[in-house]
Scaffold this active site. Sequence first.
Site, PDB file in Angstrom:
ATOM      1  N   ARG A 160       0.830  -1.200   0.000  1.00  0.00           N
ATOM      2  CA  ARG A 160       0.000   0.000   0.000  1.00  0.00           C
ATOM      3  C   ARG A 160       0.869   1.257   0.000  1.00  0.00           C
ATOM      4  O   ARG A 160       0.534   2.280  -0.574  1.00  0.00           O
ATOM      5  CB  ARG A 160      -0.897  -0.016   1.246  1.00  0.00           C
ATOM      6  CG  ARG A 160      -1.441   1.332   1.733  1.00  0.00           C
ATOM      7  CD  ARG A 160      -2.352   1.941   0.697  1.00  0.00           C
ATOM      8  NE  ARG A 160      -2.866   3.240   1.054  1.00  0.00           N
ATOM      9  CZ  ARG A 160      -4.099   3.461   1.472  1.00  0.00           C
ATOM     10  NH1 ARG A 160      -4.918   2.457   1.631  1.00  0.00           N
ATOM     11  NH2 ARG A 160      -4.512   4.669   1.696  1.00  0.00           N
ATOM     12  N   TYR A 163       2.826   3.839  -3.134  1.00  0.00           N
ATOM     13  CA  TYR A 163       2.361   5.137  -3.626  1.00  0.00           C
ATOM     14  C   TYR A 163       2.863   6.270  -2.737  1.00  0.00           C
ATOM     15  O   TYR A 163       3.483   7.232  -3.211  1.00  0.00           O
ATOM     16  CB  TYR A 163       0.838   5.096  -3.658  1.00  0.00           C
ATOM     17  CG  TYR A 163       0.134   6.412  -3.852  1.00  0.00           C
ATOM     18  CD1 TYR A 163       0.054   7.006  -5.097  1.00  0.00           C
ATOM     19  CD2 TYR A 163      -0.505   7.040  -2.781  1.00  0.00           C
ATOM     20  CE1 TYR A 163      -0.632   8.199  -5.275  1.00  0.00           C
ATOM     21  CE2 TYR A 163      -1.199   8.218  -2.945  1.00  0.00           C
ATOM     22  CZ  TYR A 163      -1.249   8.799  -4.201  1.00  0.00           C
ATOM     23  OH  TYR A 163      -1.928   9.975  -4.360  1.00  0.00           O
ATOM     24  N   ARG A 211     -12.162   4.736  -5.969  1.00  0.00           N
ATOM     25  CA  ARG A 211     -12.138   5.140  -4.563  1.00  0.00           C
ATOM     26  C   ARG A 211     -13.528   5.016  -3.948  1.00  0.00           C
ATOM     27  O   ARG A 211     -14.499   4.705  -4.631  1.00  0.00           O
ATOM     28  CB  ARG A 211     -11.554   6.548  -4.437  1.00  0.00           C
ATOM     29  CG  ARG A 211     -10.050   6.503  -4.564  1.00  0.00           C
ATOM     30  CD  ARG A 211      -9.438   7.859  -4.676  1.00  0.00           C
ATOM     31  NE  ARG A 211      -9.749   8.463  -5.955  1.00  0.00           N
ATOM     32  CZ  ARG A 211      -9.268   9.640  -6.355  1.00  0.00           C
ATOM     33  NH1 ARG A 211      -8.473  10.313  -5.566  1.00  0.00           N
ATOM     34  NH2 ARG A 211      -9.583  10.132  -7.544  1.00  0.00           N
ATOM     35  N   VAL A 212     -13.599   5.268  -2.657  1.00  0.00           N
ATOM     36  CA  VAL A 212     -14.777   4.841  -1.898  1.00  0.00           C
ATOM     37  C   VAL A 212     -16.088   5.451  -2.417  1.00  0.00           C
ATOM     38  O   VAL A 212     -17.107   4.774  -2.462  1.00  0.00           O
ATOM     39  CB  VAL A 212     -14.566   5.115  -0.378  1.00  0.00           C
ATOM     40  CG1 VAL A 212     -14.489   6.607  -0.047  1.00  0.00           C
ATOM     41  CG2 VAL A 212     -15.629   4.437   0.451  1.00  0.00           C
ATOM     42  N   LEU A 213     -16.063   6.706  -2.836  1.00  0.00           N
ATOM     43  CA  LEU A 213     -17.298   7.332  -3.317  1.00  0.00           C
ATOM     44  C   LEU A 213     -17.886   6.537  -4.488  1.00  0.00           C
ATOM     45  O   LEU A 213     -19.075   6.191  -4.494  1.00  0.00           O
ATOM     46  CB  LEU A 213     -17.011   8.772  -3.769  1.00  0.00           C
ATOM     47  CG  LEU A 213     -18.195   9.455  -4.445  1.00  0.00           C
ATOM     48  CD1 LEU A 213     -19.132  10.059  -3.411  1.00  0.00           C
ATOM     49  CD2 LEU A 213     -17.741  10.527  -5.421  1.00  0.00           C
ATOM     50  N   CYS A 215     -17.167   3.469  -5.357  1.00  0.00           N
ATOM     51  CA  CYS A 215     -17.514   2.094  -4.935  1.00  0.00           C
ATOM     52  C   CYS A 215     -18.924   2.074  -4.362  1.00  0.00           C
ATOM     53  O   CYS A 215     -19.746   1.215  -4.715  1.00  0.00           O
ATOM     54  CB  CYS A 215     -16.540   1.585  -3.877  1.00  0.00           C
ATOM     55  SG  CYS A 215     -14.950   1.080  -4.511  1.00  0.00           S
ATOM     56  N   ASP A 230     -12.677  -3.750   6.437  1.00  0.00           N
ATOM     57  CA  ASP A 230     -12.166  -3.865   7.816  1.00  0.00           C
ATOM     58  C   ASP A 230     -13.043  -3.118   8.831  1.00  0.00           C
ATOM     59  O   ASP A 230     -12.540  -2.369   9.685  1.00  0.00           O
ATOM     60  CB  ASP A 230     -10.706  -3.390   7.893  1.00  0.00           C
ATOM     61  CG  ASP A 230      -9.749  -4.335   7.161  1.00  0.00           C
ATOM     62  OD1 ASP A 230     -10.127  -5.495   6.907  1.00  0.00           O
ATOM     63  OD2 ASP A 230      -8.622  -3.904   6.824  1.00  0.00           O
ATOM     64  N   GLY A 231     -14.330  -3.304   8.696  1.00  0.00           N
ATOM     65  CA  GLY A 231     -15.259  -2.759   9.689  1.00  0.00           C
ATOM     66  C   GLY A 231     -15.735  -1.335   9.418  1.00  0.00           C
ATOM     67  O   GLY A 231     -16.606  -0.823  10.112  1.00  0.00           O
ATOM     68  N   GLY A 232     -15.133  -0.654   8.438  1.00  0.00           N
ATOM     69  CA  GLY A 232     -15.565   0.720   8.108  1.00  0.00           C
ATOM     70  C   GLY A 232     -15.222   1.731   9.188  1.00  0.00           C
ATOM     71  O   GLY A 232     -15.861   2.767   9.307  1.00  0.00           O
TER      72      GLY A 232
HETATM   73  C1  UGA Z   1      -6.882   7.860  -1.810  1.00  0.00           C
HETATM   74  C2  UGA Z   1      -5.476   8.177  -2.339  1.00  0.00           C
HETATM   75  O1  UGA Z   1      -4.582   7.192  -2.004  1.00  0.00           O
HETATM   76  C3  UGA Z   1      -4.979   9.498  -1.837  1.00  0.00           C
HETATM   77  O2  UGA Z   1      -3.785   9.851  -2.479  1.00  0.00           O
HETATM   78  C4  UGA Z   1      -5.915  10.574  -2.161  1.00  0.00           C
HETATM   79  O3  UGA Z   1      -5.436  11.770  -1.616  1.00  0.00           O
HETATM   80  C5  UGA Z   1      -7.261  10.220  -1.571  1.00  0.00           C
HETATM   81  O4  UGA Z   1      -7.720   8.956  -2.064  1.00  0.00           O
HETATM   82  C6  UGA Z   1      -8.241  11.276  -1.964  1.00  0.00           C
HETATM   83  O5  UGA Z   1      -9.283  10.996  -2.545  1.00  0.00           O
HETATM   84  O6  UGA Z   1      -7.924  12.434  -1.697  1.00  0.00           O
HETATM   85  P1  UGA Z   1      -8.033   6.816   0.346  1.00  0.00           P
HETATM   86  O7  UGA Z   1      -8.742   7.871   1.136  1.00  0.00           O
HETATM   87  O8  UGA Z   1      -7.502   5.672   1.144  1.00  0.00           O
HETATM   88  O9  UGA Z   1      -6.836   7.511  -0.445  1.00  0.00           O
HETATM   89  O10 UGA Z   1      -8.991   6.249  -0.796  1.00  0.00           O
HETATM   90  P2  UGA Z   1     -10.358   5.452  -0.850  1.00  0.00           P
HETATM   91  O11 UGA Z   1     -10.181   4.348  -1.824  1.00  0.00           O
HETATM   92  O12 UGA Z   1     -11.451   6.426  -1.157  1.00  0.00           O
HETATM   93  O13 UGA Z   1     -10.566   4.773   0.590  1.00  0.00           O
HETATM   94  C7  UGA Z   1     -11.101   5.438   1.705  1.00  0.00           C
HETATM   95  C8  UGA Z   1     -11.511   4.411   2.738  1.00  0.00           C
HETATM   96  O14 UGA Z   1     -12.693   3.725   2.299  1.00  0.00           O
HETATM   97  C9  UGA Z   1     -10.490   3.326   3.038  1.00  0.00           C
HETATM   98  O15 UGA Z   1     -10.507   3.053   4.418  1.00  0.00           O
HETATM   99  C10 UGA Z   1     -11.024   2.105   2.268  1.00  0.00           C
HETATM  100  O16 UGA Z   1     -10.613   0.888   2.829  1.00  0.00           O
HETATM  101  C11 UGA Z   1     -12.527   2.320   2.430  1.00  0.00           C
HETATM  102  N1  UGA Z   1     -13.395   1.669   1.417  1.00  0.00           N
HETATM  103  C12 UGA Z   1     -13.157   1.820   0.095  1.00  0.00           C
HETATM  104  C13 UGA Z   1     -14.509   0.954   1.856  1.00  0.00           C
HETATM  105  O17 UGA Z   1     -14.773   0.784   3.066  1.00  0.00           O
HETATM  106  N2  UGA Z   1     -15.341   0.392   0.912  1.00  0.00           N
HETATM  107  C14 UGA Z   1     -15.138   0.523  -0.411  1.00  0.00           C
HETATM  108  O18 UGA Z   1     -15.956  -0.016  -1.213  1.00  0.00           O
HETATM  109  C15 UGA Z   1     -14.009   1.267  -0.838  1.00  0.00           C
END
Ligand code: UGA
Length: 370
Positions: A160, A163, A211-213, A215, A230-232
């Site tokens: 991880r 990056y 990324r999470v949005l 997803c 991992d539990g959110g």
């Molecule tokens: C990512 C990039 O690595 C950063 O460089 C960037 O600055 C950042 O996005 C951003 O958007 O600014 P991260 O926040 O970890 O970082 O990206 P996400 O994939 O959006 O994950 C956020 C959290 O949501 C993590 O804890 C991930 O495990 C969780 N997640 C993601 C879920 O619980 N469910 C999902 O379906 C996807």
Amino acid sequence: MRLVIVGCGGFIGSHLLDRLLQDDTISIDGWDPQTGKIARHLSNPRLRLRRSALTSSRDLADFRRAARTADAVINLAAICNPSEYNLNPIATIHSNFLEPLRIVDICAAQRVWLIHFSTSEVYGRTIASYAGDADYSDPALYELDEDATPLIMGPIRNQRWSYASAKQLMERYIFAQHKQAGLPFTIVRPLNFLGPRMDYIPGYDGQGVPRVLACFMTALLSDQPMRLVDGGTAQRTFVSIYDAVDALERMIRNRDRAANQIFNIGNRHNEVSMRELAELMREAYAACTGDPSYNSHPITFVTSRDFYGEGYEDCDRRMPNVEKAHELLGWRASMPLREMLFETVRHYYFQYRDWPDAPQQARLEDVTGV
Ligand code: UGA
């Protein structure tokens, strides 16, 4: 003003173009192979776009010429999607260190002001996460300060961090070029910019895990459960892309105050756990579809190993100190999380509501202003 923007066709670049091209005195030399998000600007004579990723020697010679007379070079191009970091670490390191290295060298040789997009991930995990039971009682143990907080990465086997390490080395290289060769620079550390046009729907207008949005949007649009990794419990602070672009514009227009600084750009008032984010998004989705059953859209759990594969490790908490941006640029983020989520979910809904049935690619330009 003449700007060079590398990666102008992505999420941040598209919003930056929306803002900057409103000013008739600004012209832009842009590079990006993807143009779907900036379709509405392609006929603007003040945007000179090269549909290329700036990899060939010919592209670089062209870039060198454009940079020479530019007021600033803005570099946005990067793989920045966590699912890639441990599955595709070589490409991640190339994209975040080796490829931008050429841009930095060209800017340094010509002493052109470089505004480089780094990441909040350079902070890695907080000190609090290593202090026994993740003790967040003292802000000094978790608050992220651009010039004081140590940058703590996990072990090499947890890829991880490929990056974040590449980004961190790039920051150090830029700073070295500043000190040794006089490169004027600004480093931006975004803390979860959020808004319309972020990422893609997998299998429709992009591939892989976004990324999470995106997803959670994919889950809502396709009536699948939203999955909490991992539990959110991981926490993020989200800042509206409109607030973020406001900060960037202030930097661009105030070189004397922005140059040779690193800025956190985030909103410390918009902190949520991923579980809370999922709950807010299903509420927003219920509101925009008019279907209250989405208020209880299913949420399930998944391990990070199953979701991202081996080598994933999460940042625990990202609480930015944003005083420097306030003091030097007069900037503060203002859009509350709820407002930005409701607006963004609406955009996604109108852009993708025919998915997965509609065969054609969503036309982003058709949903402007939704
Ligand atoms: C990512 C990039 O690595 C950063 O460089 C960037 O600055 C950042 O996005 C951003 O958007 O600014 P991260 O926040 O970890 O970082 O990206 P996400 O994939 O959006 O994950 C956020 C959290 O949501 C993590 O804890 C991930 O495990 C969780 N997640 C993601 C879920 O619980 N469910 C999902 O379906 C996807």
